[in-house]
Design an enzyme around this catalytic site. Structure first.
Site, PDB file in Angstrom:
ATOM      1  NE  ARG A   1     -12.983   2.204  50.984  1.00  0.00           N
ATOM      2  CZ  ARG A   1     -13.340   3.469  51.037  1.00  0.00           C
ATOM      3  NH1 ARG A   1     -14.595   3.806  50.848  1.00  0.00           N
ATOM      4  NH2 ARG A   1     -12.456   4.407  51.250  1.00  0.00           N
TER       5      ARG A   1
ATOM      6  NE  ARG B   1     -13.843  12.698  50.554  1.00  0.00           N
ATOM      7  CZ  ARG B   1     -13.430  11.615  51.178  1.00  0.00           C
ATOM      8  NH1 ARG B   1     -13.806  10.451  50.760  1.00  0.00           N
ATOM      9  NH2 ARG B   1     -12.629  11.679  52.200  1.00  0.00           N
TER      10      ARG B   1
ATOM     11  CB  CYS C   1     -16.804   7.540  51.279  1.00  0.00           C
ATOM     12  SG  CYS C   1     -16.240   6.162  52.253  1.00  0.00           S
TER      13      CYS C   1
ATOM     14  CE  LYS D   1      -9.834   4.081  56.009  1.00  0.00           C
ATOM     15  NZ  LYS D   1      -9.761   5.058  54.915  1.00  0.00           N
ATOM     16  CG  ASN D   2      -7.565   7.653  57.056  1.00  0.00           C
ATOM     17  OD1 ASN D   2      -7.869   6.826  56.193  1.00  0.00           O
ATOM     18  ND2 ASN D   2      -8.437   8.469  57.607  1.00  0.00           N
TER      19      ASN D   2
ATOM     20  CG  ASP E   1     -12.950   9.921  59.127  1.00  0.00           C
ATOM     21  OD1 ASP E   1     -13.741  10.395  58.288  1.00  0.00           O
ATOM     22  OD2 ASP E   1     -11.758   9.665  58.853  1.00  0.00           O
TER      23      ASP E   1
HETATM   24  C1  UD1 Z   1      -8.750  12.462  55.072  1.00  0.00           C
HETATM   25  C2  UD1 Z   1      -9.126  11.087  55.584  1.00  0.00           C
HETATM   26  C3  UD1 Z   1     -10.629  10.986  55.777  1.00  0.00           C
HETATM   27  C4  UD1 Z   1     -11.133  12.116  56.674  1.00  0.00           C
HETATM   28  C5  UD1 Z   1     -10.659  13.466  56.154  1.00  0.00           C
HETATM   29  C6  UD1 Z   1     -11.016  14.616  57.072  1.00  0.00           C
HETATM   30  C7  UD1 Z   1      -7.396   9.734  54.574  1.00  0.00           C
HETATM   31  C8  UD1 Z   1      -7.045   8.654  53.624  1.00  0.00           C
HETATM   32  N1  UD1 Z   1      -8.689  10.114  54.612  1.00  0.00           N
HETATM   33  O1  UD1 Z   1      -9.373  12.602  53.810  1.00  0.00           O
HETATM   34  O2  UD1 Z   1     -10.926   9.718  56.381  1.00  0.00           O
HETATM   35  O3  UD1 Z   1     -12.550  12.095  56.696  1.00  0.00           O
HETATM   36  O4  UD1 Z   1      -9.223  13.454  55.996  1.00  0.00           O
HETATM   37  O5  UD1 Z   1     -10.478  14.408  58.330  1.00  0.00           O
HETATM   38  O6  UD1 Z   1      -6.554  10.198  55.326  1.00  0.00           O
HETATM   39  N2  UD1 Z   1     -11.059  19.614  49.956  1.00  0.00           N
HETATM   40  C9  UD1 Z   1     -11.119  20.547  48.955  1.00  0.00           C
HETATM   41  N3  UD1 Z   1     -10.106  20.572  48.043  1.00  0.00           N
HETATM   42  C10 UD1 Z   1      -9.046  19.723  48.120  1.00  0.00           C
HETATM   43  C11 UD1 Z   1      -8.993  18.768  49.154  1.00  0.00           C
HETATM   44  C12 UD1 Z   1     -10.031  18.746  50.061  1.00  0.00           C
HETATM   45  O7  UD1 Z   1     -12.053  21.325  48.878  1.00  0.00           O
HETATM   46  O8  UD1 Z   1      -8.144  19.812  47.262  1.00  0.00           O
HETATM   47  C13 UD1 Z   1     -12.173  19.544  50.930  1.00  0.00           C
HETATM   48  C14 UD1 Z   1     -12.889  18.202  50.877  1.00  0.00           C
HETATM   49  O9  UD1 Z   1     -13.875  18.176  49.864  1.00  0.00           O
HETATM   50  C15 UD1 Z   1     -13.478  18.119  52.256  1.00  0.00           C
HETATM   51  C16 UD1 Z   1     -12.433  18.813  53.124  1.00  0.00           C
HETATM   52  O10 UD1 Z   1     -11.655  19.606  52.238  1.00  0.00           O
HETATM   53  O11 UD1 Z   1     -14.682  18.823  52.317  1.00  0.00           O
HETATM   54  C17 UD1 Z   1     -11.534  17.868  53.909  1.00  0.00           C
HETATM   55  O12 UD1 Z   1     -10.782  17.089  53.020  1.00  0.00           O
HETATM   56  P1  UD1 Z   1      -9.331  16.537  53.347  1.00  0.00           P
HETATM   57  O13 UD1 Z   1      -8.858  17.038  54.666  1.00  0.00           O
HETATM   58  O14 UD1 Z   1      -8.487  16.745  52.150  1.00  0.00           O
HETATM   59  O15 UD1 Z   1      -9.653  14.996  53.505  1.00  0.00           O
HETATM   60  P2  UD1 Z   1      -8.929  13.780  52.807  1.00  0.00           P
HETATM   61  O16 UD1 Z   1      -7.460  13.960  52.895  1.00  0.00           O
HETATM   62  O17 UD1 Z   1      -9.553  13.469  51.515  1.00  0.00           O
END
Ligand code: UD1
Length: 422
Positions: free
Chosen positions: A400, A123, A118, A22-23, A308
């Site tokens: 999802r 985030r 979620c 999915k991701n 995850d």
């Molecule tokens: C992706 C995955 C999700 C997984 C996560 C961590 C997808 C679609 N989703 O989510 O399933 O749980 O990686 O492995 O691929 N953060 C910030 N600022 C930002 C971006 C992120 O502070 O601009 C923080 C987030 O709040 C979180 C952490 O960084 O605490 C990890 O986020 P990130 O690695 O960006 O996860 P996603 O890409 O949203």
């Protein structure tokens, strides 16, 4: 809203095919926005998140066609007519933010609503914004939308992220493929989904090196051409179903499974007393003894233990011998499954980002509520091993991220059925 009825019924035997990730697919679909030639994705998972991304891409003018019952997705973006990702779609799924980099690179402009998804923490988007600003974008937050512009086009730069965000890495890699000059992204995320994204971009003519390491170098090119790409196996679906025989006993082969996709997850399974063997078609998983042993787990970026899989691991450790400490380091609010598991008789004590799980003899079936995608499936796994019936309510998050979950588990002998809402 549908619910899932699970009846605990002993060991599981057989095979479960693992779908495309999915991701990975959610990052690969926006790649279409970077080129006016067709992109075809094979091995796509059939999930509602994929439909959400389809709607989002169509809303900016991309053509998206599902073939072979959704396993193949054909995408073309020669007539883009909008650079706005609307709140109504973005609020359903955080991964919608992955159109920001590609729209900006192709159209010089992007307006993207701040995301939903979620409810597992704040985030934010600051890491995406900082990295794209380093490439010359001007970004402002107005009325809940990020307004991004790059009037003179994006320009390559050296940028180090404060945290190895998966989504920010994907946005920057996509955007930098069409930037002028060289981009060096330091402290980049190393997840297999990023490696898969780079493999696809490279087939389209992008010049990228270093995927899978924490420094990714992207040499901008004038244009990208079309390609066909097979989506990598879903390591989270894989890990989830590896935990099914771990929790219930028996022996299950995960078709398409690969050890390199699961990182240190396997080491923790081994420490808990779970055997994982490579087979010609995937991975075979079984439990060495009747009960598993307690292990401590800390979630980390890849190749560390994935956030995850934390909820599903907690379901396993709920009946382990001894006390396990689970530390959640990626998302600050990701223990919402703990009180639900407690309703099933688990002994879990949560303090901030740490959950202490004292294994009990057996869980007991109960009505429970699914709070997010991975929490939903952890409750199903717990229900499979519990005494009696468990009803998992509010399962829309499950759809999802997991295709045909009932059929896949029924095929290995689980008693599980969906109760359709009236
Ligand atoms: C992706 C995955 C999700 C997984 C996560 C961590 C997808 C679609 N989703 O989510 O399933 O749980 O990686 O492995 O691929 N953060 C910030 N600022 C930002 C971006 C992120 O502070 O601009 C923080 C987030 O709040 C979180 C952490 O960084 O605490 C990890 O986020 P990130 O690695 O960006 O996860 P996603 O890409 O949203």
């Amino acid at each position: 809203m549908d619910s899932i009825l699970v009846t605990g019924n002993g060991p599981l035997h057989g095979q479960i095919p693992i779908a495309g990730a999915k991701n990975a697919c959610l990052a690969l679909m926006p790649v279409t926005l970077l080129s006016d030639e067709p992109l075809t994705l094979t091995n796509a998972p059939r999930l509602s998140d994929i439909k959400t991304m389809t709607m989002l891409l169509q809303s900016v003018g991309a053509e998206v066609t599902e073939m072979q019952d959704g396993k193949v997705i054909a995408l073309t973006s020669h007539g883009l007519n909008s650079h706005t990702a609307d709140y109504e779609i973005v609020r359903k799924m955080r991964a919608s933010n992955l159109v920001l980099g590609p729209l900006l690179a192709r159209m010089g402009k992007a307006v993207v609503s701040l995301p939903g998804g979620c409810a597992i923490g704040a985030r934010p988007m600051d890491l995406h914004v900082e990295a794209l600003e380093a490439l010359g974008a001007q970004i402002e937050l107005k009325d809940g939308y990020l307004h991004a512009e790059a009037p003179g086009g994006l320009k390559g730069a050296v940028h180090e992220m404060r945290f190895a965000s998966v989504g920010a890495t994907e946005n920057v890699v996509m955007a930098a493929t069409l930037a002028k000059g060289t981009t060096v992204l330091k402290n980049a995320a190393r997840e297999p989904e990023i490696v898969d994204l780079v493999h696809c971009l490279r087939k389209m003519g992008a010049q990228i090196e270093g995927e899978g390491t924490s420094t990714i170098t992207i040499e901008g090119v004038d244009r990208l051409h079309g390609a066909t790409h097979q989506v990598v196996t879903d390591r989270i679906e894989l890990g989830t179903y590896m935990l099914a025989p771990a929790i219930c006993g028996g022996e299950v082969e995960l078709l398409g499974g690969r050890l390199d996709l699961v990182g240190t997850f396997c080491e923790k399974l081994d420490a808990a007393g779970i055997d994982v063997q490579e087979t010609p078609n995937g991975l075979k998983v079984s439990r060495r003894n009747d009960r598993v042993r307690a292990v401590d787990v800390t979630t980390e970026p890849f190749p560390g233990f994935p956030t995850d899989l934390q909820a599903q691991m907690m379901a396993l450790l709920a009946t382990a011998d001894g006390v396990s400490v689970l530390e959640e380091k990626i998302f600050e609010n990701r223990f919402m499954h703990a009180p639900e598991l407690t309703r099933m008789g688990a002994n879990i004590d949560v303090h901030g980002g740490t959950a202490t799980v004292t294994g009990v003899e057996r869980l007991k079936g109960a009505p429970v509520m699914a709070t997010d995608l991975r929490a939903s499936v952890s409750l199903i796994l717990a229900g499979l091993a519990a005494e009696g019936e468990t009803i998992v309510n509010r399962v829309y998050h499950l759809d999802r991220g997991y295709e045909h979950v009932e059929e896949k588990l029924q095929a290995v002998g689980a008693k599980i059925e969906r109760i359709k809402s009236q």
